[in-house]
Enzyme design. Structure first.
Site, PDB file in Angstrom:
ATOM      1  N   ARG A 287       0.982  -1.137   0.283  1.00  0.00           N
ATOM      2  CA  ARG A 287       0.143   0.329  -0.064  1.00  0.00           C
ATOM      3  C   ARG A 287       0.789   1.664   0.096  1.00  0.00           C
ATOM      4  NH1 ARG A 287      -3.010  -3.626  -0.722  1.00  0.00           N
ATOM      5  NH2 ARG A 287      -5.228  -3.739   0.202  1.00  0.00           N
TER       6      ARG A 287
ATOM      7  N   SER B 190     -10.970  -0.738   3.338  1.00  0.00           N
ATOM      8  CA  SER B 190      -9.697  -0.709   4.171  1.00  0.00           C
ATOM      9  C   SER B 190      -9.600   0.756   4.118  1.00  0.00           C
ATOM     10  CB  SER B 190      -9.221  -1.400   4.169  1.00  0.00           C
ATOM     11  OG  SER B 190      -8.521  -3.206   3.407  1.00  0.00           O
TER      12      SER B 190
ATOM     13  N   GLU C  57      -5.208   3.790   6.195  1.00  0.00           N
ATOM     14  CA  GLU C  57      -4.600   3.408   4.571  1.00  0.00           C
ATOM     15  C   GLU C  57      -5.309   4.965   4.158  1.00  0.00           C
ATOM     16  OE1 GLU C  57      -5.310   2.311   1.039  1.00  0.00           O
ATOM     17  OE2 GLU C  57      -6.633   0.368   2.663  1.00  0.00           O
TER      18      GLU C  57
HETATM   19  N1  EPU Z   1     -10.585 -11.000   9.979  1.00  0.00           N
HETATM   20  C1  EPU Z   1     -11.653 -10.810  11.083  1.00  0.00           C
HETATM   21  N2  EPU Z   1     -12.363 -10.040  11.171  1.00  0.00           N
HETATM   22  C2  EPU Z   1     -13.072  -9.438  10.030  1.00  0.00           C
HETATM   23  C3  EPU Z   1     -12.798  -9.875   8.876  1.00  0.00           C
HETATM   24  C4  EPU Z   1     -11.522 -10.627   8.739  1.00  0.00           C
HETATM   25  O1  EPU Z   1     -11.093 -11.808  12.232  1.00  0.00           O
HETATM   26  O2  EPU Z   1     -13.740  -9.177  10.167  1.00  0.00           O
HETATM   27  C5  EPU Z   1      -9.628 -11.869   9.782  1.00  0.00           C
HETATM   28  C6  EPU Z   1      -9.714 -13.152   9.002  1.00  0.00           C
HETATM   29  O3  EPU Z   1      -9.639 -14.319  10.017  1.00  0.00           O
HETATM   30  C7  EPU Z   1      -7.925 -13.014   8.005  1.00  0.00           C
HETATM   31  C8  EPU Z   1      -8.186 -11.733   8.015  1.00  0.00           C
HETATM   32  O4  EPU Z   1      -8.815 -11.300   9.208  1.00  0.00           O
HETATM   33  O5  EPU Z   1      -7.600 -14.142   8.381  1.00  0.00           O
HETATM   34  C9  EPU Z   1      -7.286 -11.238   6.822  1.00  0.00           C
HETATM   35  O6  EPU Z   1      -9.552 -10.840   6.259  1.00  0.00           O
HETATM   36  P1  EPU Z   1      -8.844 -10.690   4.601  1.00  0.00           P
HETATM   37  O7  EPU Z   1      -8.454 -11.698   3.608  1.00  0.00           O
HETATM   38  O8  EPU Z   1     -10.997 -10.221   4.754  1.00  0.00           O
HETATM   39  O9  EPU Z   1      -8.249  -9.368   4.071  1.00  0.00           O
HETATM   40  P2  EPU Z   1      -7.758  -7.987   5.011  1.00  0.00           P
HETATM   41  O10 EPU Z   1      -6.035  -8.004   5.437  1.00  0.00           O
HETATM   42  O11 EPU Z   1      -8.791  -7.861   6.281  1.00  0.00           O
HETATM   43  C10 EPU Z   1      -6.666  -6.747   2.301  1.00  0.00           C
HETATM   44  C11 EPU Z   1      -6.643  -5.763   1.868  1.00  0.00           C
HETATM   45  C12 EPU Z   1      -7.818  -5.457   1.299  1.00  0.00           C
HETATM   46  C13 EPU Z   1      -8.226  -6.673   0.340  1.00  0.00           C
HETATM   47  C14 EPU Z   1      -7.815  -8.354   1.196  1.00  0.00           C
HETATM   48  C15 EPU Z   1      -8.189  -9.796   0.463  1.00  0.00           C
HETATM   49  C16 EPU Z   1      -5.746  -4.046   3.125  1.00  0.00           C
HETATM   50  C17 EPU Z   1      -5.817  -3.131   4.491  1.00  0.00           C
HETATM   51  N3  EPU Z   1      -6.784  -4.671   3.409  1.00  0.00           N
HETATM   52  O12 EPU Z   1      -7.515  -6.942   3.751  1.00  0.00           O
HETATM   53  O13 EPU Z   1      -8.060  -4.980   0.900  1.00  0.00           O
HETATM   54  O14 EPU Z   1      -9.463  -6.236   0.097  1.00  0.00           O
HETATM   55  O15 EPU Z   1      -6.572  -7.921   1.683  1.00  0.00           O
HETATM   56  O16 EPU Z   1      -6.735  -9.225  -0.342  1.00  0.00           O
HETATM   57  O17 EPU Z   1      -4.734  -4.632   3.074  1.00  0.00           O
HETATM   58  C18 EPU Z   1      -8.452  -2.135   0.722  1.00  0.00           C
HETATM   59  O18 EPU Z   1      -7.626  -1.820   0.450  1.00  0.00           O
HETATM   60  O19 EPU Z   1      -9.219  -1.234   0.531  1.00  0.00           O
HETATM   61  C19 EPU Z   1      -9.372  -3.524   1.067  1.00  0.00           C
HETATM   62  C20 EPU Z   1     -10.900  -3.834   1.043  1.00  0.00           C
END
Ligand code: EPU
Length: 348
Positions: free
Chosen positions: A164, A239, A335
């Protein structure tokens, strides 16, 4: 070049914040830029370059001029046996661009489907999702230096991409306006990336064993739609925080207390954890205060139920940061770009 006065920005930011700007102009031809920059200098106004408005939060009314980048055009600039080089103007909608690539069977950005925003801002924060980042298929970009009006080409190396992050969020911040971005995409032997999260399960559900580009994109579309709110229906900027990088010791300590805590080794030697997990664990998921809230399916996404102000969203994000710090000793970094009026005076 039309300069409008006293315009609401509600439909220009996916958070749906009803901030006003003193002046507003639509940039549909980059040739108008020198004239516009002259006008800004003459009027001694702060300015802000706004593209898809999908990663910004307006905290207050803007006392200067908003330049809304709306330049259009996509062309093939080169081709080899296995690759095609496609250049898109900054104002092209990102998802329309992804769909065009899918239609032509050009591979590389299929995992980046349904990300709101425009092509021109995609390199700024090196957009990424489901195991792929824009840097993986980025070729080069053209940007105008605001001080000199000079148009420069930036290679992948010069963009200095990170998680990012890019040159344009650091040393290059507020110094350039990105005019176009070109991508190196595969014509055949696509390197599909289906290992992240539940992509494979989603493909299994449809009994797809040999997925193509569309299959992968459609699987990701289904996953995203099930978790992430559509900004047309519920204001949000994706995010709100970055996923934190923490030391191995800190991670081990947390893991002994919370064995289920997600963590992935990072090339820096640190551990990348999930901001959503901390926010969720701290009890914020689904929280609502007035019209500002935390999404019920993804704790990383702050939402505007209708009439939240930028201040309401910031106040909520401050509380979340404080509570995650207290509970886990984790510093959550925003972010989303926060647009505060007077900070932008130093853009000039
Ligand atoms: N999780 C929770 N609670 C929640 C959601 C997720 O505990 O409410 C845990 C899940 O267990 C999972 C972990 O958090 O193991 C990661 O969750 P997820 O795969 O949904 O992805 P994220 O890390 O929360 C990132 C990006 C998103 C992107 C997703 C999928 C960042 C800041 N965000 O989210 O990007 O869509 O991965 O690749 O890196 C964005 O930048 O606007 C965005 C949506």
């Amino acid at each position: 070049m039309d300069i409008l006065k006293n315009i609401s920005l509600k439909s220009y930011n996916t958070f749906g914040i009803d901030a006003k700007t003193a002046y507003f102009t639509e940039l549909s031809d980059e040739k108008e830029l020198p004239l516009l920059l002259n006008w800004i200098e003459k009027n001694n106004l702060p300015y802000y370059i706004l593209s898809g408005g999908s990663n910004v939060l307006f905290v207050d009314d803007f006392p200067g001029i908003i330049i809304h980048v709306n330049t259009k055009g996509i062309k093939k600039i080169d081709e080899t046996e296995g690759h095609v080089f496609i250049q898109a103007k900054a104002g092209e909608n990102w998802e329309d661009f992804v769909e065009l690539c899918l239609k032509n069977s050009w591979g590389g950005i299929e995992n980046l489907t349904l990300i709101p925003g425009n092509v021109g801002t995609s390199p700024m924060q090196n957009i990424g999702a489901y195991g792929v980042e824009i840097k993986d298929s980025f070729h080069e970009l053209q940007a105008m230096e605001l001080q000199t009006g000079e148009i420069k080409t930036f290679s992948k190396k010069q963009c200095n991409f990170g998680y990012r992050d890019s040159y344009f969020k650091n040393e290059g911040r507020n110094k350039y306006i990105i005019l176009s971005v070109s991508f190196k995409l595969t014509k055949r032997n696509h390197a599909l990336n289906i290992t992240y999260g539940t992509i494979i399960q989603e493909l299994d559900k449809k009994k797809i064993t040999q997925p193509g580009l569309y299959d992968v994109a459609n699987a990701i579309r289904a996953i995203r739609r099930s978790k992430l709110p559509d900004p047309d229906q519920l204001g949000n900027a994706g995010s709100f925080f970055k996923n934190p990088l923490i030391t191995q010791e800190h991670y081990n300590a947390l893991k002994s207390e919370y064995p289920e805590i997600p963590g992935f080794p990072d090339e820096s030697g640190k551990v990348k954890t999930a901001a959503a997990w901390f926010i969720d664990k701290a009890g914020w998921k689904g929280f609502r205060d007035g019209d500002a809230g935390v999404h019920k399916n993804q704790a990383l996404v702050l939402v505007n139920y209708g009439n939240a102000s930028g201040i309401d969203i910031i106040a909520l994000s401050d509380k979340i940061q404080k509570s995650v710090k207290e509970l886990f000793d984790i510093n959550l970094e925003k972010e989303v770009n926060i647009v505060k009026p007077f900070n932008n005076r130093d853009l000039l």
